[in-house]
Design a protein around this motif. Structure first.
Motif: not given
Length: 152
Positions: A21-22, A25-40
């Motif tokens: 959900t949106a 996605l917001q919660n993942l921004l602070a902890v995600a890797s570059e690959n995950v961020l591009t997927t987000i």
């Protein structure tokens, strides 16, 4: 494979399947890797709020992905262009989906790399030629339809 890599792969799979959900996605921004961020950034639930949080990300790959998805938002694009390296500006300059305003800014920048300026000018020309061809085709089709109706 390390636990972090496994977590990143799991997150990418989950995001790729559209299960997020949106808010997630917001919660993942602070902890995600570059690959995950591009997927987000590419996720269907990603929106302007998420893109704004990533426009100044240290990773050029993340900012380039934001540019690929937020190309219609001139405010975000101007922010991305402020501190962008040449390769990111070149990618923006060759993107035919960019608003004319953004391409014109790159094409007319006096302090810009000449390769970027040239690419932006070339992209603008191609976009305008394409628009002109589409307009001519529509005029032709409308004229043809009017003739058909008039004759019969």
């Amino acid at each position: 494979m390390t636990n972090n890599n496994q977590n990143a792969i799991y997150l990418q799979d989950m995001l790729g399947e559209g299960e997020a959900t949106a808010a997630m996605l917001q919660n993942l921004l602070a902890v995600a890797s570059e690959n995950v961020l591009t997927t987000i950034v590419a996720h269907p639930e990603a929106d302007r709020t998420i893109w704004w949080k990533l426009v100044d990300h240290p990773s050029v790959e993340v900012r380039e992905t934001v540019a690929d998805y937020a190309y219609g938002d001139t405010e975000i694009m101007r922010q991305i262009m402020r501190n962008a390296p040449a390769d990111l500006l070149f990618a923006i300059a060759e993107n035919h989906n960019m608003p004319e305003e953004i391409l014109e800014a790159l094409a007319e920048a006096d302090d810009q790399n000449p390769y970027i300026v040239h690419r932006a000018q070339k992209t603008l020309r191609r976009c305008r030629e394409s628009q002109s061809k589409v307009a001519r085709k529509r005029i032709f089709e409308n004229t043809r339809d009017l003739r058909k109706r008039a004759m019969g």
